[in-house]
Design an enzyme around this catalytic site. Structure first.
Site, short mmCIF file in Angstrom:
data_model
loop_
_atom_site.label_atom_id
_atom_site.label_comp_id
_atom_site.label_asym_id
_atom_site.label_seq_id
_atom_site.Cartn_x
_atom_site.Cartn_y
_atom_site.Cartn_z
N GLU A 7 -7.65 -4.28 1.57
CA GLU A 7 -8.22 -2.93 1.55
C GLU A 7 -9.58 -2.84 0.88
O GLU A 7 -10.47 -2.13 1.36
CB GLU A 7 -7.30 -1.94 0.80
CG GLU A 7 -5.95 -1.75 1.45
CD GLU A 7 -4.92 -2.67 0.82
OE1 GLU A 7 -5.30 -3.79 0.44
OE2 GLU A 7 -3.75 -2.28 0.73
N ASP A 80 -1.73 -3.87 0.85
CA ASP A 80 -0.76 -3.63 -0.22
C ASP A 80 0.69 -3.64 0.26
O ASP A 80 0.97 -3.27 1.42
CB ASP A 80 -1.06 -2.28 -0.90
CG ASP A 80 -2.33 -2.33 -1.73
OD1 ASP A 80 -2.77 -3.44 -2.07
OD2 ASP A 80 -2.87 -1.26 -2.03
N ASP A 82 3.31 -1.79 0.42
CA ASP A 82 4.04 -0.53 0.48
C ASP A 82 3.80 0.11 1.84
O ASP A 82 3.20 -0.49 2.73
CB ASP A 82 3.61 0.41 -0.66
CG ASP A 82 2.12 0.75 -0.62
OD1 ASP A 82 1.43 0.32 0.33
OD2 ASP A 82 1.63 1.42 -1.54
N GLU A 84 1.86 2.61 2.83
CA GLU A 84 0.45 2.81 3.20
C GLU A 84 -0.21 1.48 3.56
O GLU A 84 -1.02 1.40 4.49
CB GLU A 84 -0.30 3.50 2.07
CG GLU A 84 0.10 4.95 1.83
CD GLU A 84 -0.09 5.83 3.06
OE1 GLU A 84 -1.18 5.80 3.65
OE2 GLU A 84 0.86 6.54 3.42
N TYR A 293 1.32 -4.84 -8.84
CA TYR A 293 1.05 -3.67 -7.99
C TYR A 293 1.53 -2.39 -8.65
O TYR A 293 2.62 -2.33 -9.20
CB TYR A 293 1.72 -3.85 -6.62
CG TYR A 293 1.25 -2.84 -5.61
CD1 TYR A 293 -0.11 -2.67 -5.36
CD2 TYR A 293 2.16 -2.04 -4.93
CE1 TYR A 293 -0.56 -1.74 -4.44
CE2 TYR A 293 1.73 -1.11 -4.00
CZ TYR A 293 0.36 -0.96 -3.77
OH TYR A 293 -0.08 -0.03 -2.85
N ARG A 295 1.95 0.80 -7.39
CA ARG A 295 2.73 1.84 -6.68
C ARG A 295 4.13 1.29 -6.46
O ARG A 295 4.37 0.54 -5.53
CB ARG A 295 2.06 2.21 -5.36
CG ARG A 295 0.75 2.96 -5.56
CD ARG A 295 0.18 3.49 -4.26
NE ARG A 295 -1.04 4.23 -4.50
CZ ARG A 295 -2.26 3.70 -4.51
NH1 ARG A 295 -2.40 2.41 -4.27
NH2 ARG A 295 -3.33 4.43 -4.74
N HIS A 340 9.48 -2.11 -5.64
CA HIS A 340 8.97 -3.42 -5.96
C HIS A 340 9.16 -3.70 -7.44
O HIS A 340 9.77 -2.91 -8.16
CB HIS A 340 7.48 -3.51 -5.59
CG HIS A 340 7.21 -3.12 -4.17
ND1 HIS A 340 7.63 -3.89 -3.10
CD2 HIS A 340 6.59 -2.05 -3.64
CE1 HIS A 340 7.26 -3.30 -1.97
NE2 HIS A 340 6.63 -2.17 -2.27
#
Length: 848
Positions: A7, A80, A82, A84, A293, A295, A340
């Site tokens: 990203e 990432d 997740d 998104e 990470y 989130r 996670h």
């Protein structure tokens, strides 16, 4: 060549170092495309077909990805781990396939930390894209689009002034408004406490009266001064001896490492950070490889991380601080696919990372993670009971001491609101039969307090408790409420603005189901089921749409006056509270003073939003902003002629308009007006004449000889000299500032601008731009306000208030402008040359 897509450029730079020459790592700069913001981007009648559009500012960057993909043998999607991140990878793959640039081999890899080990291990274990996770993203995006783009037009036509509504945003707003209503309806109860100041062996301590005349005292038992004084006298007259001493060991275990929501809560409590600021800092720390990470709903740490953490504890403390067995925490996450590892340092040998706010947040994460694997804190709580000779009166003293700090040595979890009854402290050594000396007896008056307004920490906690939204979206949800001016922050607490209150009332009255906590939480559960592969996403959307669409059509058929009438009744207690004089709360104060009959107030809708007006309009011009009388709004009760201007003899009137109170000198087109600043408490004719006299000339600048002017503008009080500006602190300073102070303020403003190039003071100063590193500022400009990072200037859209521009919006505006490239200067058309006069035809030579 293998092409890796992530990203952010920071993440790309770090990963490229780990992978070697055979890999090229490019950044997508977040999402590359989205639903176009117009009707028809999601079509329910076509099985929820969705149109996607590549962001304009991403076209050049995606062309770079597309060109590289054509040369690559393998595409590795490493966004990432997740929902998104999965969605970004899916969009990249779909776009490349559409452009016929998709390599034959496509893999998806994820890693929880940007370390060499984590990245190289992930590359050895590729997988396919997770379709259920993508479906959950599509369902969530379509749901939010349909909710917003179907409901918002209803608001614009039936509730002028409302800006937007959102599936989670509107429920979060309702929580804040509900608390505001609780506070307004709260009635304080009086109660008294009796505290005996005692002393034993030279140590003073307090004991509370818990039993009086043989009856146990509850918090509100002593509800008036008379009963409190009687109890106080009884304690003063009695002799108390110790009859019971109870000592209990207590044990406190550490909290688990951070999840997204607990990190946001604790950073708000301990560091004063907003949720959005916390997430930006955490993102930066993650991309730098400092933390895992950020989130996540998970509370567990990887086994190797637990071992490293226990070793770090052993290096810093003795063996007593390490429990015999590692601690394991269970996750409360409803969806295992999105849960996670907890947020933790990637290296427990590294006790510092980043600087400034980044460093503070890392320190918090490091200490919380380390404390989670430390021994429990051992405490001892002592309760001493003292009775008088009759046994009718009883005092109690409590004390608590830490016998072994355990994890307290590193970290203690914060609390949103401290308890009033904490009596932790050290008591002196006492034995049964002792009679401590009585130094004094106090009777203290108290009043029960209303529930506190929400802070960011307590709001996030409440949303999580109700199961509304997901931790990764809380920051953007809260920011939207602030950007829309539905709420404001004061002393780190949320206050509901009138616009937010009106919107909530409208939704509760006409769309009750869709702002119900149970409905919104149930929808989140269904979305989780989609991501777990247990529900079909289009079926979820169809179930929502079949009721929601007819409901919006039903409300759209109502006349605006019908809607206003319903809201007038629904908000009656708020808009028209009981008057102290006992008169009708809807009685018009202007009609009363001017002797008109039948003047009753009611809520009305106007072009700029709702307001209160008199039924005698247009004969009665009374209006009031949508605000409760006595609050920050102005009810117009003080409107009228204040006096005459001694110079012109014209009347000076105080009036209330849509945008607040103002004063006016004269009538008609030539009338002079000035807004009444909020920081003037003792406003009178003298102040009115001062405001109408502005601008004020302070004097001639000693260096330039040009005048220095003091005035009040759109952004508050200021000084102006030779095209340069300086801010003043308050309204009074406009009329009091002298020459020395004025010169100093202007000089300081010029220095802040880098040598005084004649630029105005910034309307607002924001943080550093993540790419350029320049400080972002909102500035007034000749052609309107703009935002700049010192390199790129971006115009602020007309619908956006410059003083309300957020850091995230500033970054977006600057990045969008930078992507367009430097502004092209219009070339002036060359001046037309005057046609040369025609030459006369040369006379033909005569033949010789």
């Amino acid at each position: 060549m293998q092409l890796v897509i992530v990203e952010s450029p920071a993440k790309a730079k770090t990963i490229e170092k780990y992978l070697g020459k055979d890999f090229k790592v490019l950044a997508s700069y977040g999402h590359v495309r989205d639903l176009p913001p117009k009707d028809g981007s999601v079509r329910p009648d076509e099985d929820f077909a969705m149109d996607w559009e590549l962001y304009r500012d991403k076209q050049k960057r995606f062309k770079e990805i597309s060109d590289a993909a054509k040369q690559a043998d393998r595409l590795v999607l490493a966004t990432d781990p997740d929902r998104e991140g999965e969605a970004i990878s899916w969009h990249v793959r779909e776009l490349l396939a559409k452009r016929k640039a998709l390599p034959e081999k496509v893999d998806r890899v994820t890693f929880n930390a940007i370390t060499k080990q984590a990245v190289t291990d992930a590359m050895k274990a590729p997988r396919e894209l997770d379709q259920p996770l993508i479906d959950a993203y599509l369902a969530r995006r379509a749901l939010d689009y349909l909710y917003g783009f179907t409901l918002s037009p209803v608001l614009w036509r039936r509730l002028p002034g409302a800006k937007s509504a959102g599936r989670v945003q509107s429920v979060a707003l309702r929580i804040i408004v509900d608390r505001e209503i609780e506070i307004e309806h709260f009635k304080a109860d009086e109660y008294w406490s009796i505290i005996a100041k005692l002393e034993q062996d030279g140590t003073e301590f307090d004991a509370r009266l818990v039993k009086f005349d043989g009856k146990k005292l509850d918090k509100l038992t002593l509800g008036d001064e008379g009963s409190a004084k009687a109890a106080q006298k009884a304690v003063q007259d009695a002799r108390f001896t110790i009859e019971e001493i109870e000592t209990k060991p207590l044990k406190r275990n550490p909290a688990p490492p951070f999840t997204t929501s607990t990190l946001q809560q604790e950073a708000a409590r301990k560091l004063g950070f907003s949720a959005s600021h916390t997430m930006r800092l955490a993102q930066s720390l993650y991309e730098a490889g400092a933390i895992t990470y950020m989130r996540t709903d998970g509370v567990q740490m990887d086994g190797s991380a637990i071992d490293a953490c226990r070793k770090a504890i052993a290096d810093r403390y003795d063996a007593y601080y390490i429990p015999d067995k590692p601690r394991f925490y269970s996750s409360k996450a409803k969806n295992a696919q999105e849960a996670h590892e907890a947020i933790r340092p990637t290296d427990f040998k590294r006790d510092r990372a980043g600087s400034g706010d980044e460093g503070k947040l890392y320190d918090l994460i490091f200490k919380r993670a380390m404390a989670s694997q430390m021994a429990a804190a051992q405490l001892e709580r002592t309760t001493v009971t003292l009775r008088d000779g009759t046994g009718q009166h009883e005092l109690r003293a409590t004390g608590q001491v830490v016998k072994f700090p355990g994890f307290f040595a590193v970290y203690q979890e914060g609390r949103d609101d401290s308890a009033d009854d904490d009596e932790d402290g050290l008591l002196p050594n006492m034995s049964k039969g002792d009679a401590p000396a009585k130094k004094a007896v106090e009777a203290n008056q108290h009043f029960t307090q209303p529930p506190p307004r929400y802070s960011e920490a307590s709001l996030v906690k409440k949303l999580e408790e109700l199961g509304i939204g997901r931790p990764s979206t809380y920051a953007s949800t809260i920011q939207t409420l602030r950007d829309r001016n539905y709420v404001r922050m004061e002393k780190n607490r949320f206050f509901a603005e009138e616009s937010g209150r009106l919107l909530t009332a409208f939704l509760e009255r006409f769309f009750e189901r869709y702002v119900a906590f149970e409905f919104t939480a149930g929808m989140e559960d269904e979305l989780d089921e989609v991501s777990a592969g247990e529900e079909e996403w289009k079926a979820l959307l169809a179930e929502f749409w079949k009721d929601f669409k007819p409901k919006t059509e039903e409300i759209m058929e109502k006349k605006p006056s019908e809607v206003t009438e319903v809201l007038d009744d629904f908000l009656s207690d708020y808009l028209f509270p009981e008057r102290a004089d006992g008169k009708d709360p809807r009685h018009c104060p202007l009609c009363e003073t001017e002797g008109r009959e039948g003047g009753r107030l009611a809520l009305r809708g106007g072009r700029f939003g709702a307001f209160v007006a008199c039924a005698n309009y247009p004969e009665c011009k009374f209006t009031r902003q949508f605000a409760k009388p006595g609050s920050e709004g102005d009810d117009g009760a003080n409107d009228g002629v204040m006096g005459e201007d001694p110079e012109t003899g014209l009347p000076v009137e105080r009036k209330t308009g849509r945008f607040g109170p103002y004063v006016q000198l004269g009538e008609g087109k030539d009338a002079k007006r000035a807004s009444i600043p909020k920081d003037l408490d003792d406003f009178d004719l003298e102040w009115a004449l001062k405001l109408l006299s502005l601008p004020r000339i302070v004097g001639a600048h000693p260096e330039t000889g040009k005048e220095i002017e003091a005035a009040i503008g759109r952004y508050g009080p200021y000084l102006r000299h030779d095209g340069k500006y300086g801010k003043l602190q308050n309204t009074r300073e406009v009329f009091e500032v002298g020459m020395n102070r004025a010169v100093d303020i202007l000089a300081q403003a010029a220095n802040r601008k880098g040598g005084g190039r004649g630029k105005a003071e910034p309307i607002k100063t924001l943080g550093e731009h993540p790419t350029s590193g320049g400080e972002m500022k909102v500035m007034p400009g000749r052609y309107g306000p703009y935002v700049t990072d010192g390199t790129t200037n971006a115009t602020i859209p007309k619908e956006m208030k410059p003083e309300d521009v957020t850091e995230a919006q500033a970054i977006e505006l600057i990045d969008a402008r930078a992507a367009k490239g430097p502004a092209k200067k219009k070339r002036k058309a060359p001046a037309k040359k005057k046609a040369a006069p025609k030459k006369k035809a040369a006379a033909k030579k005569k033949a010789d």
